[in-house]
Design a protein around this motif. Sequence first.
Motif, PDB file in Angstrom:
ATOM      1  N   ASN A  36       0.818  -1.217   0.000  1.00 48.20           N
ATOM      2  CA  ASN A  36       0.000   0.000   0.000  1.00 48.20           C
ATOM      3  C   ASN A  36       0.846   1.259   0.000  1.00 48.20           C
ATOM      4  OD1 ASN A  36      -2.621  -1.105  -0.025  1.00 48.20           O
ATOM      5  ND2 ASN A  36      -2.387  -1.664   2.112  1.00 48.20           N
ATOM      6  N   LEU A  37       2.012   1.222   0.610  1.00 45.47           N
ATOM      7  CA  LEU A  37       2.882   2.394   0.607  1.00 45.47           C
ATOM      8  C   LEU A  37       3.304   2.717  -0.824  1.00 45.47           C
ATOM      9  CD1 LEU A  37       4.413   4.605   2.065  1.00 45.47           C
ATOM     10  CD2 LEU A  37       6.284   2.992   2.400  1.00 45.47           C
ATOM     11  N   ARG A  38       3.659   1.701  -1.574  1.00 49.28           N
ATOM     12  CA  ARG A  38       4.038   1.913  -2.974  1.00 49.28           C
ATOM     13  C   ARG A  38       2.851   2.460  -3.764  1.00 49.28           C
ATOM     14  NH1 ARG A  38       5.267  -2.391  -7.687  1.00 49.28           N
ATOM     15  NH2 ARG A  38       6.319  -0.962  -9.100  1.00 49.28           N
ATOM     16  N   THR A  39       1.667   1.903  -3.539  1.00 50.08           N
ATOM     17  CA  THR A  39       0.475   2.359  -4.245  1.00 50.08           C
ATOM     18  C   THR A  39       0.146   3.798  -3.884  1.00 50.08           C
ATOM     19  OG1 THR A  39      -0.362   0.092  -4.245  1.00 50.08           O
ATOM     20  CG2 THR A  39      -1.942   1.826  -4.711  1.00 50.08           C
ATOM     21  N   ALA A  40       0.219   4.129  -2.591  1.00 50.96           N
ATOM     22  CA  ALA A  40      -0.064   5.499  -2.153  1.00 50.96           C
ATOM     23  C   ALA A  40       0.941   6.484  -2.738  1.00 50.96           C
ATOM     24  CB  ALA A  40      -0.067   5.572  -0.629  1.00 50.96           C
ATOM     25  N   CYS A  41       2.212   6.116  -2.754  1.00 45.52           N
ATOM     26  CA  CYS A  41       3.236   6.996  -3.326  1.00 45.52           C
ATOM     27  C   CYS A  41       3.001   7.198  -4.824  1.00 45.52           C
ATOM     28  CB  CYS A  41       4.631   6.437  -3.080  1.00 45.52           C
ATOM     29  SG  CYS A  41       5.150   6.531  -1.357  1.00 45.52           S
ATOM     30  N   ALA A  42       2.641   6.121  -5.521  1.00 44.14           N
ATOM     31  CA  ALA A  42       2.361   6.239  -6.949  1.00 44.14           C
ATOM     32  C   ALA A  42       1.140   7.117  -7.188  1.00 44.14           C
ATOM     33  CB  ALA A  42       2.147   4.858  -7.560  1.00 44.14           C
ATOM     34  N   ALA A  43       0.119   6.990  -6.350  1.00 47.80           N
ATOM     35  CA  ALA A  43      -1.088   7.803  -6.497  1.00 47.80           C
ATOM     36  C   ALA A  43      -0.793   9.280  -6.253  1.00 47.80           C
ATOM     37  CB  ALA A  43      -2.166   7.322  -5.526  1.00 47.80           C
ATOM     38  N   LEU A  44       0.175   9.554  -5.391  1.00 46.43           N
ATOM     39  CA  LEU A  44       0.529  10.940  -5.081  1.00 46.43           C
ATOM     40  C   LEU A  44       1.565  11.517  -6.031  1.00 46.43           C
ATOM     41  CD1 LEU A  44       0.568  10.639  -1.196  1.00 46.43           C
ATOM     42  CD2 LEU A  44      -1.163  11.752  -2.617  1.00 46.43           C
ATOM     43  N   GLY A  45       1.969  10.741  -7.060  1.00 50.50           N
ATOM     44  CA  GLY A  45       2.848  11.275  -8.092  1.00 50.50           C
ATOM     45  C   GLY A  45       4.317  10.961  -7.951  1.00 50.50           C
ATOM     46  N   ALA A  46       4.688  10.016  -7.116  1.00 47.36           N
ATOM     47  CA  ALA A  46       6.106   9.697  -6.933  1.00 47.36           C
ATOM     48  C   ALA A  46       6.725   9.084  -8.187  1.00 47.36           C
ATOM     49  CB  ALA A  46       6.290   8.756  -5.747  1.00 47.36           C
ATOM     50  N   GLY A  47       5.891   8.574  -9.103  1.00 49.06           N
ATOM     51  CA  GLY A  47       6.412   7.983 -10.332  1.00 49.06           C
ATOM     52  C   GLY A  47       7.124   8.986 -11.221  1.00 49.06           C
ATOM     53  N   LYS A  48       6.901  10.275 -10.995  1.00 50.27           N
ATOM     54  CA  LYS A  48       7.586  11.312 -11.781  1.00 50.27           C
ATOM     55  C   LYS A  48       9.067  11.383 -11.444  1.00 50.27           C
ATOM     56  CE  LYS A  48       3.378  14.013 -11.802  1.00 50.27           C
ATOM     57  NZ  LYS A  48       2.679  15.126 -11.158  1.00 50.27           N
ATOM     58  N   ASN A  49       9.420  10.943 -10.230  1.00 49.38           N
ATOM     59  CA  ASN A  49      10.804  11.044  -9.770  1.00 49.38           C
ATOM     60  C   ASN A  49      11.515   9.705  -9.624  1.00 49.38           C
ATOM     61  OD1 ASN A  49      10.553  13.868  -9.473  1.00 49.38           O
ATOM     62  ND2 ASN A  49       9.522  13.564  -7.522  1.00 49.38           N
ATOM     63  N   CYS A  50      10.765   8.613  -9.602  1.00 47.43           N
ATOM     64  CA  CYS A  50      11.375   7.306  -9.361  1.00 47.43           C
ATOM     65  C   CYS A  50      10.615   6.241 -10.148  1.00 47.43           C
ATOM     66  CB  CYS A  50      11.331   6.993  -7.863  1.00 47.43           C
ATOM     67  SG  CYS A  50      12.060   5.416  -7.418  1.00 47.43           S
ATOM     68  N   ASP A  51      11.328   5.474 -10.945  1.00 50.99           N
ATOM     69  CA  ASP A  51      10.695   4.451 -11.783  1.00 50.99           C
ATOM     70  C   ASP A  51       9.985   3.372 -10.978  1.00 50.99           C
ATOM     71  OD1 ASP A  51      11.517   5.724 -14.067  1.00 50.99           O
ATOM     72  OD2 ASP A  51      13.333   4.501 -14.312  1.00 50.99           O
ATOM     73  N   PHE A  52      10.441   3.126  -9.750  1.00 50.30           N
ATOM     74  CA  PHE A  52       9.811   2.105  -8.908  1.00 50.30           C
ATOM     75  C   PHE A  52       8.329   2.400  -8.688  1.00 50.30           C
ATOM     76  CE2 PHE A  52       8.690   0.564  -4.597  1.00 50.30           C
ATOM     77  CZ  PHE A  52       8.820  -0.797  -4.826  1.00 50.30           C
ATOM     78  N   PHE A  53       7.975   3.678  -8.639  1.00 47.37           N
ATOM     79  CA  PHE A  53       6.587   4.079  -8.395  1.00 47.37           C
ATOM     80  C   PHE A  53       5.820   4.336  -9.683  1.00 47.37           C
ATOM     81  CE2 PHE A  53       8.914   5.574  -4.588  1.00 47.37           C
ATOM     82  CZ  PHE A  53       8.293   4.747  -3.668  1.00 47.37           C
ATOM     83  N   CYS A  54       6.435   4.072 -10.805  1.00 49.94           N
ATOM     84  CA  CYS A  54       5.794   4.318 -12.095  1.00 49.94           C
ATOM     85  C   CYS A  54       5.059   3.048 -12.541  1.00 49.94           C
ATOM     86  CB  CYS A  54       6.842   4.747 -13.118  1.00 49.94           C
ATOM     87  SG  CYS A  54       6.112   5.367 -14.627  1.00 49.94           S
ATOM     88  N   PHE A  55       3.820   2.914 -12.127  1.00 47.27           N
ATOM     89  CA  PHE A  55       2.970   1.795 -12.533  1.00 47.27           C
ATOM     90  C   PHE A  55       1.522   2.241 -12.421  1.00 47.27           C
ATOM     91  CE2 PHE A  55       3.060   1.398  -7.999  1.00 47.27           C
ATOM     92  CZ  PHE A  55       1.864   0.823  -7.637  1.00 47.27           C
ATOM     93  N   ASP A  56       0.611   1.447 -12.947  1.00 50.21           N
ATOM     94  CA  ASP A  56      -0.809   1.795 -12.901  1.00 50.21           C
ATOM     95  C   ASP A  56      -1.358   1.465 -11.514  1.00 50.21           C
ATOM     96  OD1 ASP A  56      -3.404   2.516 -13.511  1.00 50.21           O
ATOM     97  OD2 ASP A  56      -3.849   0.638 -14.542  1.00 50.21           O
ATOM     98  N   TRP A  57      -1.331   2.431 -10.631  1.00 53.24           N
ATOM     99  CA  TRP A  57      -1.754   2.238  -9.247  1.00 53.24           C
ATOM    100  C   TRP A  57      -3.258   2.036  -9.130  1.00 53.24           C
ATOM    101  CZ3 TRP A  57      -5.244   5.644  -7.271  1.00 53.24           C
ATOM    102  CH2 TRP A  57      -5.389   6.856  -7.931  1.00 53.24           C
ATOM    103  N   ARG A  58      -4.025   2.423 -10.140  1.00 52.31           N
ATOM    104  CA  ARG A  58      -5.488   2.293 -10.058  1.00 52.31           C
ATOM    105  C   ARG A  58      -5.922   0.835  -9.937  1.00 52.31           C
ATOM    106  NH1 ARG A  58      -4.188   6.527 -13.007  1.00 52.31           N
ATOM    107  NH2 ARG A  58      -5.200   8.517 -12.596  1.00 52.31           N
TER     108      ARG A  58
END
Length: 185
Positions: A36-58
């Motif tokens: 959930n931490l990864r999903t929450a970070c991705a939902a809040l836009g962390a994927g712009k700065n780190c590829d780990f968070f760049c996924f379809d969090w929906r």
Amino acid sequence: MSWIYEPWPWYVSGPLIAATMAALLFAGKNFGMSSNLRTACAALGAGKNCDFFCFDWRGQRWNLFVMAGAVIGGFIAMHYLSGNPVPDISPEVIADLKQKGFESAGSNYLPTELFSNSAFSSVKIIALLLVGGFLVGFGARYAGGCTSGHAISGLSNLQLPSLIAVIGFFIGGLVMVHLLFPLLF
């Protein structure tokens, strides 16, 4: 309605967990709180700065509701459904904890020496909480999931890596309680 104020026996809670896991398996979902931490970070836009968070969090949005439900359910249980706010702990454990400086042992679920606002006045406690939080976060990421994900979901799927992780969790817990805890306190 007094049954709701008491801990539920294993023969009620166990099948409820099994039914939940069966429903998740049939829906093709995997359960785990640390994801959930990864999903929450991705939902809040962390994927712009780190590829780990760049996924379809929906696709994992449902898991955020599970996390919110756990937090809300814990709050409701503690503040409105707790019939006995004093934990039932062995007298030997209480005596051992009091010998180590935890005077609140036996009167609270969490030792106030570690989890009250006064704990933040101790450099040792702050350091322990920071290092412990980092190790838990690193360990969950390194193990590919947390205790709930591996022990409940991974073992339900008969995954060998989850069995190895759960064995490691138990060994780590035993080492902490019997070797490190006495050294730290």
